[in-house]
Design an enzyme around this catalytic site. Sequence first.
Site, PDB file in Angstrom:
ATOM      1  N   GLY A   1       0.857  -1.181   0.000  1.00 46.01           N
ATOM      2  CA  GLY A   1       0.000   0.000   0.000  1.00 46.01           C
ATOM      3  C   GLY A   1       0.890   1.226   0.000  1.00 46.01           C
TER       4      GLY A   1
ATOM      5  N   ASN B   1       3.760   1.806   2.712  1.00 44.87           N
ATOM      6  CA  ASN B   1       5.133   1.708   2.223  1.00 44.87           C
ATOM      7  C   ASN B   1       5.954   2.906   2.699  1.00 44.87           C
ATOM      8  OD1 ASN B   1       4.408  -0.598   0.804  1.00 44.87           O
ATOM      9  ND2 ASN B   1       4.310   0.418  -1.187  1.00 44.87           N
TER      10      ASN B   1
ATOM     11  N   TYR C   1      -8.189  -6.571  -6.250  1.00 45.23           N
ATOM     12  CA  TYR C   1      -9.524  -6.988  -5.830  1.00 45.23           C
ATOM     13  C   TYR C   1      -9.892  -6.159  -4.599  1.00 45.23           C
ATOM     14  CZ  TYR C   1      -8.676 -10.691  -9.128  1.00 45.23           C
ATOM     15  OH  TYR C   1      -8.399 -11.378 -10.285  1.00 45.23           O
ATOM     16  N   ARG C   2     -10.444  -4.961  -4.878  1.00 44.51           N
ATOM     17  CA  ARG C   2     -10.660  -4.000  -3.797  1.00 44.51           C
ATOM     18  C   ARG C   2     -12.076  -3.428  -3.761  1.00 44.51           C
ATOM     19  NH1 ARG C   2      -5.969  -0.428  -6.370  1.00 44.51           N
ATOM     20  NH2 ARG C   2      -5.558   0.188  -4.231  1.00 44.51           N
TER      21      ARG C   2
ATOM     22  N   ARG D   1      -3.774   6.016 -10.544  1.00 50.11           N
ATOM     23  CA  ARG D   1      -4.111   4.641 -10.907  1.00 50.11           C
ATOM     24  C   ARG D   1      -5.337   4.671 -11.813  1.00 50.11           C
ATOM     25  NH1 ARG D   1       0.193   4.237  -9.017  1.00 50.11           N
ATOM     26  NH2 ARG D   1       0.939   2.845  -7.348  1.00 50.11           N
TER      27      ARG D   1
ATOM     28  N   LYS E   1      15.037   7.583 -14.191  1.00 46.34           N
ATOM     29  CA  LYS E   1      16.487   7.435 -14.167  1.00 46.34           C
ATOM     30  C   LYS E   1      17.216   8.765 -14.324  1.00 46.34           C
ATOM     31  CE  LYS E   1      16.874   6.317 -19.105  1.00 46.34           C
ATOM     32  NZ  LYS E   1      17.331   5.282 -20.074  1.00 46.34           N
TER      33      LYS E   1
ATOM     34  N   GLY F   1       6.719   0.479  -6.091  1.00 52.22           N
ATOM     35  CA  GLY F   1       7.175   0.989  -4.799  1.00 52.22           C
ATOM     36  C   GLY F   1       8.260   2.034  -4.907  1.00 52.22           C
TER      37      GLY F   1
ATOM     38  N   ASP G   1       7.012   5.472  -3.758  1.00 51.43           N
ATOM     39  CA  ASP G   1       6.836   5.504  -2.304  1.00 51.43           C
ATOM     40  C   ASP G   1       8.180   5.603  -1.600  1.00 51.43           C
ATOM     41  OD1 ASP G   1       4.141   5.076  -2.898  1.00 51.43           O
ATOM     42  OD2 ASP G   1       4.347   2.902  -2.711  1.00 51.43           O
TER      43      ASP G   1
END
Length: 316
Positions: free
Chosen positions: A34, A38, A105-106, A168, A228, A256, A259
């Site tokens: 999450g 994170n 799956y939320r 997202r 980068k 991640g 985060d």
Amino acid sequence: MMDIVTIGETMALLTPIEERPLKYSPTLSKSIGGAESNVAIGLSRLGKKTRWIGRLGKDPFGDLIMSTLAGENVELSKVVRDESHPTSVYFKDIYRAGEPAVYYYRKGSASSVWNPDHVKEDWFIDSRILHMTGITPALGEETLSFTMECMIMAKSLGLTVSFDPNIRFKLWEEERAKKALLSLISLCDIFLPGIEEAQFLFGEKPIELLAKEIIELGPHTVAIKLGKAGAFGMRKDESTFTVPGEKVANIIDTVGAGDAFASGFLAIVAEDVQNFSLEKALEWGNRMGAIVIQGKGDWEILPTLEEIKGIKQTSR
């Protein structure tokens, strides 16, 4: 006193144990993931006092999340356990190096039913920084209003508000996402977009103009992640810094990285909220992100304070 409080959804994560596609894998390992948790883990490992606030089902996956975060010294006293809605779950397909395929799956989860009435002053009164992302407002019917209320209340209580759009598109349509995220920028003090997110919100234009338009909406600091190429930062007085990216020989898993950047950046902000070094914050953000993409897992290889400073650590 908490250095930072984060609020958002954390999910149970299931990943194939063997190096093969998810559909052919007979066994899966379990972990958690999450954006906000994170960041909380990353900051905790850097020596900061962190609190994560989330809404979990009263189920084994919720238990897993609680025990994992507790083991990372993240404070959990404000977490809500919901008997009527489940903990979210997602699967990660990482048999190829780089960007993994992820399946969520939320729908109908405990996190999806947050509403503004759930926000409490005691979430914030002992903290200095609030960090949230653009994932939470996309989760349910009232989660945008919930996110706004969190940011407004935190700011009214004197906290510095940090916001990562963390877009997202699987969660909402582009136009709805754009409108919502633009409305949230005005409520934060520090805005942490990736370059593609900034271009989605403000159009393709020179990076300094992008940053200036963001600053004009309200934040006093913007840090734009350039992958980068490093990171670019601007303050309200339009002073700027560009920090080159860290060299990475082998990219394993990019999930991640943003985060991790936020963790490194906010660790420096927490040292002196009013007068932190923007250049140093960008450097630490870059370093954290570069470390995370060299291994598997959203948070498992986040470094300790000793590791990020380059001090050899003999035990953990």
